[in-house]
Design an enzyme around this catalytic site. Structure first.
Site, PDB file in Angstrom:
ATOM      1  N   CYS A   1     -14.597   0.638   2.612  1.00  0.00           N
ATOM      2  CA  CYS A   1     -13.169   0.981   2.622  1.00  0.00           C
ATOM      3  C   CYS A   1     -12.305  -0.209   2.172  1.00  0.00           C
ATOM      4  CB  CYS A   1     -12.786   1.497   4.001  1.00  0.00           C
ATOM      5  SG  CYS A   1     -11.361   2.620   3.996  1.00  0.00           S
ATOM      6  N   HIS A   2     -11.498  -0.801   3.061  1.00  0.00           N
ATOM      7  CA  HIS A   2     -10.681  -1.957   2.709  1.00  0.00           C
ATOM      8  C   HIS A   2     -11.419  -3.285   2.915  1.00  0.00           C
ATOM      9  CE1 HIS A   2      -7.676   1.260   3.303  1.00  0.00           C
ATOM     10  NE2 HIS A   2      -6.979   0.612   2.401  1.00  0.00           N
TER      11      HIS A   2
ATOM     12  N   GLU B   1      -3.828   5.649  -0.776  1.00  0.00           N
ATOM     13  CA  GLU B   1      -2.623   5.150  -0.097  1.00  0.00           C
ATOM     14  C   GLU B   1      -1.446   6.094  -0.343  1.00  0.00           C
ATOM     15  OE1 GLU B   1      -3.707   2.951   1.701  1.00  0.00           O
ATOM     16  OE2 GLU B   1      -5.005   1.543   0.637  1.00  0.00           O
TER      17      GLU B   1
END
Length: 238
Positions: free
Chosen positions: A138-139, A170
């Site tokens: 993910c991030h 986002e």
């Protein structure tokens, strides 16, 4: 000599209002699913964050992201996962030479602290230099700016292909303005800055991961389990 059969999962210590004012922090399943995969594969697992603390991401605790079986494990304060999470080590308490897999769990908050998390980055560097697997979901790729290969003096993702949460995601979540307000690059932007190729699945929430040598990355929370499984597979080939 093969790297040690032990895994360490990094956790974001950052938190910030995000989901309708609710906090982002550690996306629980992004640590829980890899923890379970590594344990099943016979890896002792440690968890580490910059401050030794974490805040659970509000969205990650909702039923759509934390189904019943996961919730039971999360709510078991005496279980191994919660014991290690609630008594997390700091980087200076970790011996990086013990690990053959480094896995960067995330949550949007990782965008805030991971790029500057020197202690966590140094653990990943030691695992990489020792011939182990470095992975993220993910991030999590926000950690890679400081994960430098000493043989090239560039990020370990330079010249490689990675994935991570999409910029489209986002927008879909309607949080772009808030995330931009943190003043940190998004995952695909980090990839470009660091000389990596970024790939993504067709859908924002599709289960998708990429293995590029000893680097394994996954796109989103739905990919945490498969990314960890791919990390184990890559480890077994060392």
């Amino acid at each position: 000599m093969a790297p040690p059969r032990q895994a360490v999962i990094s956790v974001t210590s950052a938190h910030a209002p995000l989901h309708h004012g609710n906090e982002t922090g550690l996306f629980i399943s992004e640590a829980l699913h890899p923890f379970n995969v590594f344990k099943k594969a016979g890896f002792p697992v440690d968890l580490v964050s910059t401050t030794g603390t974490y805040v659970p991401d509000w969205l990650s605790l909702q039923p759509s992201f934390l189904p019943e079986n996961d919730r039971k494990q999360w709510e078991d304060a005496n279980g191994e996962f919660r014991e290690k999470l609630d008594n997390m080590m700091k980087p200076e308490e970790v011996d990086p030479s013990k690990y053959g897999i480094f896995f960067a769990s995330a949550g949007h908050a990782a965008l805030i602290d991971y790029p500057h998390a020197k202690g966590l980055q140094n653990i990943a560097i030691d695992v990489w230099v020792g011939g182990g697997i470095v992975s993220s979901v993910c991030h999590g790729p926000a950690i890679f700016p400081g994960v430098i290969d000493p043989s090239t003096n560039k990020s370990i993702i330079h010249g490689k292909t990675i994935t991570g949460f999409t910029t489209e995601g986002e927008d879909v979540m309607e949080i772009m303005d808030i995330v931009r307000g943190w003043g940190e690059p998004l995952v695909d932007e980090w990839a470009e800055r660091l000389g990596a190729k970024y790939e993504r699945p067709p859908g924002v929430w599709d289960d998708f991961h990429i293995t590029d040598g000893r680097l394994v990355t996954g796109t989103n929370p739905a990919s945490a389990r498969s990314t960890a499984e791919a990390a184990v597979t890559a480890f077994e080939k060392l």
